[in-house]
Design an enzyme around this catalytic site. Sequence first.
Site, PDB file in Angstrom:
ATOM      1  N   LYS A 178      -0.065   6.296  13.928  1.00 54.55           N
ATOM      2  CA  LYS A 178      -1.487   6.110  14.247  1.00 54.55           C
ATOM      3  C   LYS A 178      -2.153   7.430  14.638  1.00 54.55           C
ATOM      4  CE  LYS A 178      -2.123   1.731  13.414  1.00 54.55           C
ATOM      5  NZ  LYS A 178      -2.787   1.363  12.139  1.00 54.55           N
ATOM      6  N   TYR A 191       5.221   3.894  15.615  1.00 51.24           N
ATOM      7  CA  TYR A 191       3.851   3.364  15.476  1.00 51.24           C
ATOM      8  C   TYR A 191       2.844   4.382  16.003  1.00 51.24           C
ATOM      9  CZ  TYR A 191      -0.100   0.068  15.978  1.00 51.24           C
ATOM     10  OH  TYR A 191      -1.323  -0.563  15.896  1.00 51.24           O
ATOM     11  N   VAL A 235       0.808  -1.232   0.000  1.00 49.61           N
ATOM     12  CA  VAL A 235       0.000   0.000   0.000  1.00 49.61           C
ATOM     13  C   VAL A 235       0.838   1.278   0.000  1.00 49.61           C
ATOM     14  CG1 VAL A 235      -2.043  -1.040   1.064  1.00 49.61           C
ATOM     15  CG2 VAL A 235      -0.270  -0.014   2.525  1.00 49.61           C
ATOM     16  N   THR A 289      -4.444 -11.033  17.577  1.00 51.94           N
ATOM     17  CA  THR A 289      -4.148 -11.230  16.152  1.00 51.94           C
ATOM     18  C   THR A 289      -2.679 -11.626  16.006  1.00 51.94           C
ATOM     19  OG1 THR A 289      -3.318  -9.002  15.736  1.00 51.94           O
ATOM     20  CG2 THR A 289      -5.708  -9.320  15.549  1.00 51.94           C
TER      21      THR A 289
HETATM   22  N1  LIG Z   1      -3.940  -6.243  16.814  1.00 48.57           N
HETATM   23  C1  LIG Z   1      -4.055  -5.189  17.603  1.00 48.57           C
HETATM   24  O1  LIG Z   1      -4.014  -5.286  18.839  1.00 48.57           O
HETATM   25  C2  LIG Z   1      -4.259  -3.828  17.022  1.00 48.57           C
HETATM   26  C3  LIG Z   1      -4.569  -2.777  17.885  1.00 48.57           C
HETATM   27  C4  LIG Z   1      -4.771  -1.508  17.352  1.00 48.57           C
HETATM   28  C5  LIG Z   1      -4.651  -1.301  15.998  1.00 48.57           C
HETATM   29  N2  LIG Z   1      -4.340  -2.351  15.189  1.00 48.57           N
HETATM   30  C6  LIG Z   1      -4.206  -2.065  13.760  1.00 48.57           C
HETATM   31  O2  LIG Z   1      -5.108  -2.887  13.038  1.00 48.57           O
HETATM   32  C7  LIG Z   1      -4.551  -3.183  11.754  1.00 48.57           C
HETATM   33  C8  LIG Z   1      -4.538  -4.683  11.535  1.00 48.57           C
HETATM   34  O3  LIG Z   1      -3.724  -5.278  12.525  1.00 48.57           O
HETATM   35  P1  LIG Z   1      -3.730  -6.847  12.804  1.00 48.57           P
HETATM   36  O4  LIG Z   1      -3.457  -7.013  14.236  1.00 48.57           O
HETATM   37  O5  LIG Z   1      -4.910  -7.465  12.191  1.00 48.57           O
HETATM   38  O6  LIG Z   1      -2.383  -7.260  12.018  1.00 48.57           O
HETATM   39  P2  LIG Z   1      -2.013  -8.525  11.111  1.00 48.57           P
HETATM   40  O7  LIG Z   1      -0.530  -8.584  11.111  1.00 48.57           O
HETATM   41  O8  LIG Z   1      -2.785  -9.731  11.509  1.00 48.57           O
HETATM   42  O9  LIG Z   1      -2.531  -8.049   9.681  1.00 48.57           O
HETATM   43  C9  LIG Z   1      -1.949  -6.958   9.034  1.00 48.57           C
HETATM   44  C10 LIG Z   1      -2.004  -7.224   7.548  1.00 48.57           C
HETATM   45  O10 LIG Z   1      -1.461  -6.088   6.884  1.00 48.57           O
HETATM   46  C11 LIG Z   1      -0.671  -6.561   5.812  1.00 48.57           C
HETATM   47  N3  LIG Z   1       0.325  -5.563   5.435  1.00 48.57           N
HETATM   48  C12 LIG Z   1       1.396  -5.145   6.146  1.00 48.57           C
HETATM   49  N4  LIG Z   1       2.086  -4.249   5.458  1.00 48.57           N
HETATM   50  C13 LIG Z   1       1.434  -4.086   4.276  1.00 48.57           C
HETATM   51  C14 LIG Z   1       1.671  -3.290   3.133  1.00 48.57           C
HETATM   52  N5  LIG Z   1       2.738  -2.471   3.053  1.00 48.57           N
HETATM   53  N6  LIG Z   1       0.798  -3.368   2.095  1.00 48.57           N
HETATM   54  C15 LIG Z   1      -0.275  -4.197   2.152  1.00 48.57           C
HETATM   55  N7  LIG Z   1      -0.546  -4.981   3.216  1.00 48.57           N
HETATM   56  C16 LIG Z   1       0.309  -4.922   4.257  1.00 48.57           C
HETATM   57  C17 LIG Z   1      -0.021  -7.824   6.355  1.00 48.57           C
HETATM   58  O11 LIG Z   1       0.478  -8.644   5.301  1.00 48.57           O
HETATM   59  C18 LIG Z   1      -1.169  -8.450   7.122  1.00 48.57           C
HETATM   60  O12 LIG Z   1      -1.947  -9.309   6.313  1.00 48.57           O
HETATM   61  C19 LIG Z   1      -3.163  -2.552  11.730  1.00 48.57           C
HETATM   62  O13 LIG Z   1      -3.236  -1.286  11.107  1.00 48.57           O
HETATM   63  C20 LIG Z   1      -2.839  -2.389  13.197  1.00 48.57           C
HETATM   64  O14 LIG Z   1      -1.906  -1.373  13.436  1.00 48.57           O
HETATM   65  C21 LIG Z   1      -4.143  -3.609  15.662  1.00 48.57           C
END
Ligand SMILES: NC(=O)c1ccc[n+]([C@@H]2O[C@H](COP(=O)([O-])OP(=O)(O)OC[C@H]3O[C@@H](n4cnc5c(N)ncnc54)[C@H](O)[C@@H]3O)[C@@H](O)[C@H]2O)c1
Length: 249
Positions: A160, A156, A65, A191
């Site tokens: 965010k 990070y 992305v 996750t």
């Molecule tokens: N898991 C948590 O506790 C949590 C908390 C707050 C926010 N988030 C946010 O939620 C979102 C999803 O997190 P998650 O825990 O499901 O993570 P995850 O690692 O399970 O999934 C993230 C996905 O993003 C993809 N990705 C990474 N870099 C990329 C790129 N440059 N281009 C395209 N795809 C890319 C990865 O391949 C993966 O499939 C993230 O933005 C994360 O920061 C997660």
Amino acid sequence: MTRKLDGRTALITGGASGIGLAIATLFAREGAKVGVLDLAPNMPDTAASELNATGGHWAYASCDVSDAEAVTEATTTLAGALGPAGIVVNCAGIDVIAPLEEVDLALWNRMLAVHLTGTFLVTQACLPAMRDMGWGRVINLSSQLGHRGAPGMVPYCAAKAGVMGFTKALAYEVAPDGITANTLNPGPIDTPLVASLPQEVVGAIVSELPLGRLGTVAEVAGSALLLASPEGAFYTGASLNMNGGHVML
Ligand SMILES: NC(=O)c1ccc[n+]([C@@H]2O[C@H](COP(=O)([O-])OP(=O)(O)OC[C@H]3O[C@@H](n4cnc5c(N)ncnc54)[C@H](O)[C@@H]3O)[C@@H](O)[C@H]2O)c1
């Protein structure tokens, strides 16, 4: 039976794993055609099985992305396969723990590129079709850490917090065309991204949560569905905080 997203097309970045996959699956179950955009050359088998089990219509495009040309190509491919997306969920994300003195420029740039530049590029690519439709939903994954900060996570948290500012400013610009823009700010969710953190870090976080547990991807996906559904039409520029009480705003 009427489903909440019948007739809609959604594009979900980072939709091959974790929160993004849960949103893709729920949206497909609710009738949306779902385009998934992620890094792997093809949709991983387990993720593909989950989406197939919904009986919904979905397509995958491999794309970093943060790469402007790749985003143009992937969003064009998905629009060709499914029709233009009225819903975009910017969920692609990475996580690295390091004190600021150990953060080199490459890591800093990568963190901003994936979270912030990626959100910019994918949203910008989808906006013309949303304006043509006179309807759109931009749903950006920020994090409670954009509000509260966390040690070892300066890049990070900066990225965010940037996503929150991006979303609020965008909400003003697109409102006249029937488009809303909101952030989801999860607390720690069970996750692969959280599983990759050191166990003691996860344990320390959970011990601070009033609810005393990690959240689930389904709990985040439900909030995304609210924002995409008719019932969520009056939210814009909002931050939805599903965080187990870690930050109370
Ligand atoms: N898991 C948590 O506790 C949590 C908390 C707050 C926010 N988030 C946010 O939620 C979102 C999803 O997190 P998650 O825990 O499901 O993570 P995850 O690692 O399970 O999934 C993230 C996905 O993003 C993809 N990705 C990474 N870099 C990329 C790129 N440059 N281009 C395209 N795809 C890319 C990865 O391949 C993966 O499939 C993230 O933005 C994360 O920061 C997660």
